[in-house]
Write a protein that holds these residues in place. Structure first.
Motif, PDB file in Angstrom:
ATOM      1  N   ASP A  77      36.026  53.392  20.671  1.00 15.95           N
ATOM      2  CA  ASP A  77      35.313  53.550  21.902  1.00 15.95           C
ATOM      3  C   ASP A  77      36.056  53.210  23.168  1.00 15.95           C
ATOM      4  N   VAL A  78      37.189  53.973  23.507  1.00 15.00           N
ATOM      5  CA  VAL A  78      38.015  53.660  24.731  1.00 15.00           C
ATOM      6  C   VAL A  78      37.606  54.379  25.700  1.00 15.00           C
ATOM      7  N   HIS A  79      37.127  53.692  26.792  1.00 16.11           N
ATOM      8  CA  HIS A  79      36.795  54.245  28.024  1.00 16.11           C
ATOM      9  C   HIS A  79      38.053  54.236  29.213  1.00 16.11           C
ATOM     10  N   HIS A  80      37.864  55.306  30.126  1.00 19.37           N
ATOM     11  CA  HIS A  80      38.508  55.498  31.077  1.00 19.37           C
ATOM     12  C   HIS A  80      37.874  54.914  32.221  1.00 19.37           C
ATOM     13  N   GLU A  81      38.668  53.902  33.252  1.00 20.54           N
ATOM     14  CA  GLU A  81      38.168  53.428  34.433  1.00 20.54           C
ATOM     15  C   GLU A  81      38.987  53.538  35.403  1.00 20.54           C
ATOM     16  N   ILE A  82      38.858  54.805  36.496  1.00 16.02           N
ATOM     17  CA  ILE A  82      39.754  54.885  37.433  1.00 16.02           C
ATOM     18  C   ILE A  82      39.584  53.955  38.536  1.00 16.02           C
ATOM     19  N   GLU A  83      40.613  53.546  39.076  1.00 15.82           N
ATOM     20  CA  GLU A  83      40.872  52.664  40.425  1.00 15.82           C
ATOM     21  C   GLU A  83      41.677  52.758  41.510  1.00 15.82           C
ATOM     22  N   LEU A  84      41.268  52.380  42.680  1.00 13.55           N
ATOM     23  CA  LEU A  84      42.285  52.324  43.500  1.00 13.55           C
ATOM     24  C   LEU A  84      43.246  51.014  43.242  1.00 13.55           C
ATOM     25  N   ILE A  85      44.516  51.558  43.681  1.00 12.08           N
ATOM     26  CA  ILE A  85      45.538  50.336  43.326  1.00 12.08           C
ATOM     27  C   ILE A  85      46.550  50.123  44.526  1.00 12.08           C
ATOM     28  N   VAL A  86      46.968  48.811  44.583  1.00 17.34           N
ATOM     29  CA  VAL A  86      47.924  48.732  45.807  1.00 17.34           C
ATOM     30  C   VAL A  86      49.067  47.949  45.074  1.00 17.34           C
ATOM     31  N   LYS A  87      50.434  48.402  45.652  1.00 15.01           N
ATOM     32  CA  LYS A  87      51.430  47.610  45.356  1.00 15.01           C
ATOM     33  C   LYS A  87      51.950  46.647  46.153  1.00 15.01           C
ATOM     34  N   ILE A  88      52.294  45.111  45.823  1.00 15.13           N
ATOM     35  CA  ILE A  88      52.570  44.077  46.868  1.00 15.13           C
ATOM     36  C   ILE A  88      53.998  44.362  47.216  1.00 15.13           C
ATOM     37  N   SER A  89      54.093  44.230  48.395  1.00 17.65           N
ATOM     38  CA  SER A  89      55.582  44.582  49.005  1.00 17.65           C
ATOM     39  C   SER A  89      56.283  43.266  49.549  1.00 17.65           C
ATOM     40  N   LYS A  90      55.544  42.012  49.569  1.00 19.17           N
ATOM     41  CA  LYS A  90      56.316  40.779  49.775  1.00 19.17           C
ATOM     42  C   LYS A  90      55.504  39.861  49.104  1.00 19.17           C
ATOM     43  N   VAL A  91      56.234  38.585  49.159  1.00 18.79           N
ATOM     44  CA  VAL A  91      55.723  37.230  48.608  1.00 18.79           C
ATOM     45  C   VAL A  91      54.671  36.683  49.171  1.00 18.79           C
ATOM     46  N   GLY A  92      53.709  36.251  48.499  1.00 17.13           N
ATOM     47  CA  GLY A  92      52.678  35.498  49.347  1.00 17.13           C
ATOM     48  C   GLY A  92      51.817  34.715  48.634  1.00 17.13           C
ATOM     49  N   LYS A  93      51.131  33.687  49.378  1.00 21.23           N
ATOM     50  CA  LYS A  93      50.164  32.702  48.473  1.00 21.23           C
ATOM     51  C   LYS A  93      49.443  32.195  49.639  1.00 21.23           C
ATOM     52  N   TYR A  94      48.156  31.830  49.050  1.00 20.34           N
ATOM     53  CA  TYR A  94      47.268  31.461  50.265  1.00 20.34           C
ATOM     54  C   TYR A  94      47.049  32.407  51.294  1.00 20.34           C
ATOM     55  N   ILE A  95      46.932  33.817  51.321  1.00 20.73           N
ATOM     56  CA  ILE A  95      47.309  34.725  52.322  1.00 20.73           C
ATOM     57  C   ILE A  95      45.403  34.875  52.821  1.00 20.73           C
ATOM     58  N   GLU A  96      45.696  34.896  54.102  1.00 16.50           N
ATOM     59  CA  GLU A  96      44.189  34.885  54.960  1.00 16.50           C
ATOM     60  C   GLU A  96      43.880  36.317  54.783  1.00 16.50           C
ATOM     61  N   PRO A  97      42.523  36.734  54.798  1.00 14.63           N
ATOM     62  CA  PRO A  97      42.165  37.971  54.882  1.00 14.63           C
ATOM     63  C   PRO A  97      42.811  38.788  55.981  1.00 14.63           C
ATOM     64  N   LYS A  98      42.861  38.371  57.171  1.00 13.49           N
ATOM     65  CA  LYS A  98      43.159  38.982  58.336  1.00 13.49           C
ATOM     66  C   LYS A  98      44.842  39.555  58.293  1.00 13.49           C
ATOM     67  N   PHE A  99      45.333  38.732  57.472  1.00 13.25           N
ATOM     68  CA  PHE A  99      47.046  39.045  57.200  1.00 13.25           C
ATOM     69  C   PHE A  99      47.312  39.773  56.066  1.00 13.25           C
ATOM     70  N   ALA A 100      46.290  40.029  55.252  1.00  9.59           N
ATOM     71  CA  ALA A 100      46.612  40.590  53.877  1.00  9.59           C
ATOM     72  C   ALA A 100      47.086  42.012  53.851  1.00  9.59           C
ATOM     73  N   HIS A 101      46.622  42.664  55.030  1.00  9.33           N
ATOM     74  CA  HIS A 101      47.292  44.144  55.024  1.00  9.33           C
ATOM     75  C   HIS A 101      48.867  44.219  55.162  1.00  9.33           C
ATOM     76  N   LYS A 102      49.432  42.917  55.655  1.00 10.91           N
ATOM     77  CA  LYS A 102      50.861  42.962  55.676  1.00 10.91           C
ATOM     78  C   LYS A 102      51.425  42.609  54.395  1.00 10.91           C
ATOM     79  N   TYR A 103      50.971  42.574  53.293  1.00  8.50           N
ATOM     80  CA  TYR A 103      51.503  42.404  51.988  1.00  8.50           C
ATOM     81  C   TYR A 103      51.585  43.490  51.137  1.00  8.50           C
ATOM     82  N   TYR A 104      50.985  44.629  51.741  1.00  8.35           N
ATOM     83  CA  TYR A 104      51.247  45.954  50.672  1.00  8.35           C
ATOM     84  C   TYR A 104      51.654  47.095  51.798  1.00  8.35           C
ATOM     85  N   ASP A 105      52.122  48.063  51.415  1.00  7.49           N
ATOM     86  CA  ASP A 105      52.669  49.415  52.051  1.00  7.49           C
ATOM     87  C   ASP A 105      51.870  50.513  51.555  1.00  7.49           C
TER      88      ASP A 105
END
Length: 203
Positions: free
Chosen positions: A50-78
């Motif tokens: 019983d293997v199910h499909h689950e489609i999802e939006l995915i993003v690829k990280i473009s720079k190293v980050g830790k403790y990223i604030e939400p307002k800056f998160a858009h800068k970490y994926y292109d």
């Protein structure tokens, strides 16, 4: 690279599986061996019926980050795409009943389909983009990022509190309702705003 997956991020999917609504994102990991190689079929594993499909939006990280604030998160994926989080639902149910981790049901070889990536600059707003999965030319799952309980930027920020994000990491952001079992000879196609980003056959 690592694959960070978010579960229970769409209320309608929570309801269809009769899961408890979380107060914070549900996070699990897949190893890089879970990636289904390009041009390869998805082979239903012997340990599940019983293997199910689950489609999802995915993003690829473009720079190293830790403790990223939400307002800056858009800068970490292109780039953004769609993918499938294949789930051995029968095995997952047994593991959940015993309070055990899900990895055997979620992180097995070939369980992560990753579509072709598109620049996020192509989209007016990542908080209002549609995506869908077709099985044998019929739409079986359809979602919009505005249905997410936590937005892409909120998820990037949240997971960075626990895991250092590195270049090439992939974040799966959760699936809408409509998950169902796949069968041999099914053809699955993933679309982002009507652009087809993957096509795979099930064996």
């Amino acid at each position: 690279m690592k694959i960070i997956c978010v579960g229970r991020n769409y209320a309608n999917h929570i309801e269809e599986l009769k899961n408890e609504r979380p107060t914070e994102p549900v996070v699990f990991l897949k190893p890089d061996s879970a990636i289904l190689l390009k041009q390869h079929p998805f082979v239903i594993p012997e340990f599940s019926e019983d293997v199910h499909h689950e489609i999802e939006l995915i993003v690829k990280i473009s720079k190293v980050g830790k403790y990223i604030e939400p307002k800056f998160a858009h800068k970490y994926y292109d780039e953004i795409s769609v993918g499938i989080d294949f789930t051995a639902r029968d095995l997952q149910s047994k593991l959940k009943e015993k309070g055990l981790p899900w990895e055997k049901a979620k992180a097995f070889d070939g369980s992560a389909v990753i579509g072709d990536f598109l620049p996020k600059s192509q989209f007016v707003s990542l908080e209002n983009i549609t995506f869908e999965l077709k099985n044998n030319n019929e739409t079986v799952q359809k979602g919009n990022s505005n249905m997410m309980m936590w937005s892409i930027d909120e998820l990037v920020s949240y997971v960075s509190q626990f895991f250092t994000l590195k270049i090439g990491d992939i974040i799966f952001t959760g699936t809408p309702a409509g998950v169902a079992a796949v069968k041999p000879n099914d053809v699955l196609e993933g679309f982002l705003e009507e652009k087809k980003l993957f096509r795979i056959q099930v064996k």
